[in-house]
Design an enzyme around this catalytic site. Structure first.
Site, PDB file in Angstrom:
ATOM      1  N   SER A   1       0.924  -1.163  -0.003  1.00  0.00           N
ATOM      2  CA  SER A   1      -0.153   0.022  -0.145  1.00  0.00           C
ATOM      3  C   SER A   1       0.878   1.258  -0.117  1.00  0.00           C
ATOM      4  CB  SER A   1      -0.919  -0.178   1.211  1.00  0.00           C
ATOM      5  OG  SER A   1      -0.339  -0.030   2.316  1.00  0.00           O
ATOM      6  N   HIS A   2       2.124   1.016   0.257  1.00  0.00           N
ATOM      7  CA  HIS A   2       2.980   2.362   0.215  1.00  0.00           C
ATOM      8  C   HIS A   2       4.073   2.145  -0.652  1.00  0.00           C
ATOM      9  CE1 HIS A   2       1.531   3.423   4.220  1.00  0.00           C
ATOM     10  NE2 HIS A   2       1.755   4.498   3.861  1.00  0.00           N
TER      11      HIS A   2
ATOM     12  N   ASP B   1      -8.307  -0.846   5.454  1.00  0.00           N
ATOM     13  CA  ASP B   1      -8.785  -2.266   5.701  1.00  0.00           C
ATOM     14  C   ASP B   1     -10.305  -2.766   5.918  1.00  0.00           C
ATOM     15  OD1 ASP B   1      -6.254  -3.729   5.884  1.00  0.00           O
ATOM     16  OD2 ASP B   1      -5.986  -2.614   7.512  1.00  0.00           O
TER      17      ASP B   1
ATOM     18  N   ARG C   1       8.617  -8.952   9.957  1.00  0.00           N
ATOM     19  CA  ARG C   1       8.080  -9.284   8.660  1.00  0.00           C
ATOM     20  C   ARG C   1       8.732  -8.504   7.462  1.00  0.00           C
ATOM     21  NH1 ARG C   1       1.906  -9.510   9.185  1.00  0.00           N
ATOM     22  NH2 ARG C   1       2.426 -10.639  11.071  1.00  0.00           N
TER      23      ARG C   1
END
Lengths: 341, 341
Positions: B51-52, B193, B314
């Site tokens: 998303s970025h 979301d 992550r």
């Protein structure tokens, strides 16, 4: 107007301060330490934060009796850098060290725009809102945090490692209004609250803690034997870890795990450091300070306008009440303090 | 090794950067703005923060088409105070303004011990971890936050007022390890979301939002029409309010409510400021820096030792994977970008 219960002793704040100072001096604290501690517990009592009020004097006395605090510590102020002042509390309680550092912090914040006060080697039971409010009274924005004892598990973990690590923030408001101010533990709940559930043999809410095997538990005794959890899941855990770092290693002091190890089972107050940051709206905003501080007021108005509360409102209301009515101490606590004085 | 899906286009990071820059230049951004935006979206793509990542280029282009960002803005750097640098982004995206301010922030932090960078008048979609990581690469501790659009109700409130207000923190680690770094929204969840739940017509979890009447709701559409909630109840709400203040009025810029009003229904990226604080462990610790930074490492070891994760793990794993495998873009996104280039 609320009525004192028949087992309560009513007194003025001034009388309470005389009693507090008498207890501390009689039990061996020097005049400066006694004065600073008195100011702190009187502020707590005034705002009906009883766990940080006169009741705490018993803890000060027992900590001294256990040899875990220096009764006549003289804080040493070090000009660490243009934007950093360090105060070595020399094993005393944090309050006098904070008072010694505050004027230097304020001067540095006004000169640099932003400055930090690092308090080292202090025994700590202070409510951070007292310190942050003192910063706002100088027209500055304040932020404070410290580790505590390792009672809290990191998110996804099974064992205590982090402290209850409070974070406090204060923002000065115009027209004699008390500051926008919050002061919260990054643990889901204070350890003392779980102790109350244990005594009353009530189950604690979900999400407060885990047992010694790392399993979620609503049994207060099992959680006291296991670990608390942070508020807000992994986000609260990340914040608590940040506080370990910036109010621990960054300022050359202990983490919560190191503080608990230092206590070595004595059950004393945590011994560690504290980081306080002050920012000067005047340096950030210059001539536009007034204009933008008013825009902050618009935010508070919009919060109140939808019936949400600002943090500390209950405390400020108690403060008003105390001004009118004085304080009410449980008789047994009053008698105990008189005996110690 | 993960297999790209058949509808994915595989490319190296360098090729992706060439494509990104070509899109931005072709669509009208100048060379400096294009370069800074490319660095940011490539960092997002590299760490699998899609998303970025490159996907955001579409947003950059549509924001420009809507006349909501200045394509050739030249950030102006102001030496506001010994501990404060201000950068006026002049209506451009925040990335180039941050890059212009970072060297000054670092110099000030090294001289003063602590310093602040205030970015003003920027259009903002940046992931704060990118900026905080850049600060840690200079050996400094970094903290960053900004308001956004007013989509979030304060605790106990009924209407949107606060932004999703991210807070990011970074701590440099020795031996070439990536920093301890978190970057989270103070809202319970990202607005995007909830949009996904709405599209899939699934109920959202409890505690994410309220409807337009201020009632708790698990209906995604009703919450998008009402307000998100903060994470962690009144504590998260207090943090979000702090961010409104210190990254809004304190730096002479807009709150989330003011940013949304400025957007005036155009659906553009938020337009506001950002506050970044840097602290230099060297100035706090002097010769003991190495010793205490190792004690920070002991804290991380203790977290990992109980199978809890450090934040960003992550992302760092994705970074390693990208180094070996390159990135995989959805074919339709790749084709759209080629068309725009």
């Amino acid at each position: 107007m609320s009525q004192p219960s028949p087992t309560m002793h009513r007194m003025t704040l001034d009388d309470a301060a005389v009693l507090a100072r008498a207890v501390l001096i009689r039990q061996g604290f020097n005049a400066e330490q006694s004065q600073a501690l008195t100011r702190a517990v009187i502020a707590g009592e005034r705002d009906a934060c009883h766990s940080h009020g006169l009741y705490r004097l018993l803890n000060c006395v027992s900590t001294l009796a256990a040899g875990k605090v220096v009764a006549d510590a003289q804080p040493e102020v070090h000009d660490q850098a243009p934007g950093i002042v360090r105060v070595d509390a020399k094993g005393g309680f944090s309050q006098l060290a904070f008072e010694a550092g505050l004027p230097v912090l304020a001067t540095k914040a006004r000169e640099q725009g932003i400055a930090a006060l690092a308090i080292n080697h202090c025994v700590h039971f202070s409510a951070l809102w007292i310190e942050v409010e003192a910063i706002t009274e100088l027209g500055l924005v304040g932020l404070a945090c410290n580790p505590s004892h390792a009672w809290v598990a990191p998110a996804g973990g099974t064992r205590p490692l982090l402290g209850t690590n409070p974070l406090a923030f204060g923002w000065p408001r115009p027209d004699g209004q008390p500051p926008y101010l919050f002061d919260f533990a990054t643990s889901a709940i204070a350890r003392g609250d779980i102790e109350l559930y244990r005594r009353e043999q009530r189950p604690i809410p979900e999400g407060w803690g885990i047992d010694r095997h790392g399993q979620p538990s609503q049994d207060a005794a099992a959680v006291l034997d296991g670990a608390l959890l942070t508020f807000g899941g992994h986000k609260g855990s990340a914040l608590a870890t940040m506080i370990e770092l910036i109010a621990g290693p960054l300022i050359g002091d202990l983490t919560s795990a190191e503080s608990l190890a230092h206590d070595d089972g004595a059950g004393g107050s945590p011994y560690h450091g504290e980081l306080i940051i002050a920012m000067d709206p005047e340096r950030f905003l210059g001539d536009t300070r007034e204009h933008y501080m008013r825009r902050g007021e618009a935010l508070f108005d919009a919060i109140i306008d939808q019936d949400a509360r600002l943090p500390s409102q209950r405390r400020y209301a108690a403060r008003e009440r105390t001004r009118r009515e004085g304080i009410h101490l449980p008789d047994h606590l009053y008698r105990e303090l008189v005996e110690l004085s």
